[in-house]
Design a protein around this motif. Structure first.
Motif, PDB file in Angstrom:
ATOM      1  N   ASP A 102      -4.661   0.966  15.122  1.00  0.00           N
ATOM      2  CA  ASP A 102      -5.792   1.693  14.541  1.00  0.00           C
ATOM      3  C   ASP A 102      -5.606   3.205  14.544  1.00  0.00           C
ATOM      4  OD1 ASP A 102      -7.040  -0.691  14.030  1.00  0.00           O
ATOM      5  OD2 ASP A 102      -8.325  -0.619  15.805  1.00  0.00           O
ATOM      6  N   GLU A 103      -4.835   3.731  15.484  1.00  0.00           N
ATOM      7  CA  GLU A 103      -4.598   5.173  15.549  1.00  0.00           C
ATOM      8  C   GLU A 103      -3.932   5.687  14.267  1.00  0.00           C
ATOM      9  OE1 GLU A 103      -1.984   8.361  18.155  1.00  0.00           O
ATOM     10  OE2 GLU A 103      -2.516   6.445  19.069  1.00  0.00           O
ATOM     11  N   PHE A 104      -3.098   4.858  13.640  1.00  0.00           N
ATOM     12  CA  PHE A 104      -2.379   5.270  12.431  1.00  0.00           C
ATOM     13  C   PHE A 104      -2.897   4.600  11.163  1.00  0.00           C
ATOM     14  CE2 PHE A 104       0.903   5.812  15.807  1.00  0.00           C
ATOM     15  CZ  PHE A 104       0.939   7.192  15.764  1.00  0.00           C
ATOM     16  N   ILE A 105      -3.250   3.332  11.235  1.00  0.00           N
ATOM     17  CA  ILE A 105      -3.684   2.592  10.045  1.00  0.00           C
ATOM     18  C   ILE A 105      -5.201   2.742   9.912  1.00  0.00           C
ATOM     19  CG2 ILE A 105      -3.644   0.393   8.820  1.00  0.00           C
ATOM     20  CD1 ILE A 105      -0.838   1.623   9.543  1.00  0.00           C
ATOM     21  N   ARG A 106      -5.626   3.508   8.934  1.00  0.00           N
ATOM     22  CA  ARG A 106      -7.055   3.794   8.765  1.00  0.00           C
ATOM     23  C   ARG A 106      -7.755   2.796   7.854  1.00  0.00           C
ATOM     24  NH1 ARG A 106      -8.018   6.924  13.059  1.00  0.00           N
ATOM     25  NH2 ARG A 106      -6.828   8.824  12.964  1.00  0.00           N
ATOM     26  N   GLU A 107      -7.036   2.322   6.827  1.00  0.00           N
ATOM     27  CA  GLU A 107      -7.660   1.405   5.870  1.00  0.00           C
ATOM     28  C   GLU A 107      -6.580   0.584   5.183  1.00  0.00           C
ATOM     29  OE1 GLU A 107      -9.683   1.723   1.488  1.00  0.00           O
ATOM     30  OE2 GLU A 107     -10.020   3.382   2.864  1.00  0.00           O
ATOM     31  N   VAL A 108      -6.875  -0.682   4.966  1.00  0.00           N
ATOM     32  CA  VAL A 108      -5.979  -1.555   4.210  1.00  0.00           C
ATOM     33  C   VAL A 108      -6.820  -2.251   3.156  1.00  0.00           C
ATOM     34  CG1 VAL A 108      -4.455  -3.560   4.293  1.00  0.00           C
ATOM     35  CG2 VAL A 108      -4.475  -1.933   6.199  1.00  0.00           C
ATOM     36  N   ASN A 109      -6.434  -2.066   1.890  1.00  0.00           N
ATOM     37  CA  ASN A 109      -7.127  -2.705   0.782  1.00  0.00           C
ATOM     38  C   ASN A 109      -6.141  -3.656   0.117  1.00  0.00           C
ATOM     39  OD1 ASN A 109      -8.230  -3.346  -1.786  1.00  0.00           O
ATOM     40  ND2 ASN A 109      -9.576  -1.561  -1.618  1.00  0.00           N
ATOM     41  N   VAL A 110      -6.299  -4.943   0.421  1.00  0.00           N
ATOM     42  CA  VAL A 110      -5.364  -5.951  -0.077  1.00  0.00           C
ATOM     43  C   VAL A 110      -5.456  -6.084  -1.592  1.00  0.00           C
ATOM     44  CG1 VAL A 110      -4.719  -8.393   0.046  1.00  0.00           C
ATOM     45  CG2 VAL A 110      -5.432  -7.199   2.112  1.00  0.00           C
ATOM     46  N   GLU A 111      -6.668  -6.069  -2.133  1.00  0.00           N
ATOM     47  CA  GLU A 111      -6.851  -6.232  -3.579  1.00  0.00           C
ATOM     48  C   GLU A 111      -6.194  -5.102  -4.366  1.00  0.00           C
ATOM     49  OE1 GLU A 111      -9.561  -6.585  -1.396  1.00  0.00           O
ATOM     50  OE2 GLU A 111      -9.311  -8.752  -1.447  1.00  0.00           O
ATOM     51  N   GLU A 112      -6.322  -3.865  -3.891  1.00  0.00           N
ATOM     52  CA  GLU A 112      -5.741  -2.708  -4.584  1.00  0.00           C
ATOM     53  C   GLU A 112      -4.307  -2.424  -4.152  1.00  0.00           C
ATOM     54  OE1 GLU A 112      -8.233   0.738  -4.231  1.00  0.00           O
ATOM     55  OE2 GLU A 112     -10.014  -0.336  -4.919  1.00  0.00           O
ATOM     56  N   LYS A 113      -3.794  -3.205  -3.160  1.00  0.00           N
ATOM     57  CA  LYS A 113      -2.455  -2.982  -2.603  1.00  0.00           C
ATOM     58  C   LYS A 113      -2.308  -1.509  -2.193  1.00  0.00           C
ATOM     59  CE  LYS A 113       0.742  -5.883  -3.194  1.00  0.00           C
ATOM     60  NZ  LYS A 113       1.293  -6.862  -2.282  1.00  0.00           N
ATOM     61  N   ARG A 114      -3.213  -1.076  -1.312  1.00  0.00           N
ATOM     62  CA  ARG A 114      -3.267   0.335  -0.896  1.00  0.00           C
ATOM     63  C   ARG A 114      -3.530   0.403   0.601  1.00  0.00           C
ATOM     64  NH1 ARG A 114      -7.374   4.367  -0.783  1.00  0.00           N
ATOM     65  NH2 ARG A 114      -6.572   6.390  -1.394  1.00  0.00           N
ATOM     66  N   MET A 115      -2.771   1.267   1.284  1.00  0.00           N
ATOM     67  CA  MET A 115      -2.938   1.479   2.717  1.00  0.00           C
ATOM     68  C   MET A 115      -3.092   2.969   2.986  1.00  0.00           C
ATOM     69  SD  MET A 115      -0.300   0.502   5.808  1.00  0.00           S
ATOM     70  CE  MET A 115      -0.600  -1.247   5.678  1.00  0.00           C
ATOM     71  N   VAL A 116      -4.116   3.321   3.758  1.00  0.00           N
ATOM     72  CA  VAL A 116      -4.354   4.711   4.142  1.00  0.00           C
ATOM     73  C   VAL A 116      -3.924   4.858   5.593  1.00  0.00           C
ATOM     74  CG1 VAL A 116      -6.073   6.536   4.420  1.00  0.00           C
ATOM     75  CG2 VAL A 116      -6.312   4.870   2.561  1.00  0.00           C
ATOM     76  N   ILE A 117      -3.073   5.865   5.853  1.00  0.00           N
ATOM     77  CA  ILE A 117      -2.612   6.088   7.224  1.00  0.00           C
ATOM     78  C   ILE A 117      -2.924   7.505   7.679  1.00  0.00           C
ATOM     79  CG2 ILE A 117      -0.769   4.387   6.962  1.00  0.00           C
ATOM     80  CD1 ILE A 117       1.215   6.745   6.978  1.00  0.00           C
ATOM     81  N   HIS A 118      -3.023   7.663   8.991  1.00  0.00           N
ATOM     82  CA  HIS A 118      -3.196   8.971   9.606  1.00  0.00           C
ATOM     83  C   HIS A 118      -1.794   9.487   9.934  1.00  0.00           C
ATOM     84  CE1 HIS A 118      -4.666  12.159  12.143  1.00  0.00           C
ATOM     85  NE2 HIS A 118      -3.942  11.707  13.150  1.00  0.00           N
ATOM     86  N   VAL A 119      -1.470  10.646   9.410  1.00  0.00           N
ATOM     87  CA  VAL A 119      -0.140  11.227   9.596  1.00  0.00           C
ATOM     88  C   VAL A 119      -0.204  12.266  10.715  1.00  0.00           C
ATOM     89  CG1 VAL A 119       1.713  12.537   8.504  1.00  0.00           C
ATOM     90  CG2 VAL A 119       0.418  10.865   7.168  1.00  0.00           C
ATOM     91  N   ILE A 120       0.744  12.185  11.631  1.00  0.00           N
ATOM     92  CA  ILE A 120       0.847  13.184  12.693  1.00  0.00           C
ATOM     93  C   ILE A 120       2.086  14.038  12.421  1.00  0.00           C
ATOM     94  CG2 ILE A 120      -0.388  11.816  14.412  1.00  0.00           C
ATOM     95  CD1 ILE A 120       2.331  11.048  15.619  1.00  0.00           C
ATOM     96  N   PRO A 121       2.153  15.238  12.955  1.00  0.00           N
ATOM     97  CA  PRO A 121       3.317  16.103  12.711  1.00  0.00           C
ATOM     98  C   PRO A 121       4.624  15.423  13.108  1.00  0.00           C
ATOM     99  CG  PRO A 121       1.544  17.341  13.777  1.00  0.00           C
ATOM    100  CD  PRO A 121       1.123  15.901  13.770  1.00  0.00           C
ATOM    101  N   GLY A 122       5.610  15.536  12.224  1.00  0.00           N
ATOM    102  CA  GLY A 122       6.923  14.955  12.459  1.00  0.00           C
ATOM    103  C   GLY A 122       7.082  13.521  12.009  1.00  0.00           C
ATOM    104  N   MET A 123       5.982  12.887  11.609  1.00  0.00           N
ATOM    105  CA  MET A 123       6.062  11.475  11.203  1.00  0.00           C
ATOM    106  C   MET A 123       6.877  11.308   9.932  1.00  0.00           C
ATOM    107  SD  MET A 123       2.938   8.806  10.476  1.00  0.00           S
ATOM    108  CE  MET A 123       2.435   8.529  12.175  1.00  0.00           C
ATOM    109  N   PHE A 124       6.696  12.189   8.975  1.00  0.00           N
ATOM    110  CA  PHE A 124       7.430  12.103   7.719  1.00  0.00           C
ATOM    111  C   PHE A 124       8.401  13.268   7.579  1.00  0.00           C
ATOM    112  CE2 PHE A 124       4.227   9.029   6.865  1.00  0.00           C
ATOM    113  CZ  PHE A 124       4.782   8.171   5.940  1.00  0.00           C
TER     114      PHE A 124
END
Length: 168
Positions: free
Chosen positions: A146-168
């Motif tokens: 839950d700290e990183f995965i904020r929302e998962v929408n299976v129908e829209e095939k979309r995932m919202v994540i919380h990004v922390i510094p250095g993650m990407f």
């Protein structure tokens, strides 16, 4: 949406009567007792196999199939994956989803900026880890918590994540 879900991988044969040892990849390995049919993944599709026997040895499930009566036939199944259809998958609780249904999802940050695509997942002893492929082709691993995965929408095939510094 995916129609079949992996429940195990055949590791080797067991005995002379066509039984196989299966490494379960399902949350509940005892579900094989309730299944009448599972499906063998083949290049041409999914072949149904009727379960005739089920027992357990250590962390493995020993299965016998009506269609496989000899060790010679069972040897051809080594390293093949077993699946169940959606109708016989473990029922979901509120807010849950099948991992197979989110593969290929667009991954965005909390502001809606596209970060990449959910390519695969790894099952570790501690948790599931999502494998995200960025637009630049880089692989990024994100724990499915839950700290990183904020929302998962299976129908829209979309995932919202919380990004922390250095993650990407």
């Amino acid at each position: 949406m995916e129609e079949y879900f992996r429940v195990g991988v055949i590791t080797t044969t067991h005995g002379l009567n066509g039984e196989v040892k299966v490494y379960p990849t399902t949350e509940d390995p005892h579900r094989f007792e309730e299944l009448e049919t599972c499906y063998l993944a083949e290049k041409t599709g999914y072949r149904p196999l009727t379960i005739r026997s089920c027992r357990y040895f250590k962390n493995l499930v020993i299965l016998g199939f009506e269609e496989v009566q000899r060790i010679e036939d069972a040897q051809l199944l080594k390293q093949k994956e077993l699946y169940v259809d959606r109708e016989h998958a473990i029922p979901l609780e509120e807010g849950e989803y099948y991992l197979a249904d989110v593969l290929g999802s667009t991954v965005v940050d909390e502001e809606g900026k596209k970060l990449g695509t959910l390519e695969d997942y790894l099952e570790t002893a501690a948790q599931i880890v999502y494998k995200i492929r960025t637009e630049a082709g880089k692989e990024v691993l994100i724990p499915a918590v839950d700290e990183f995965i904020r929302e998962v929408n299976v129908e829209e095939k979309r995932m919202v994540i919380h990004v922390i510094p250095g993650m990407f």
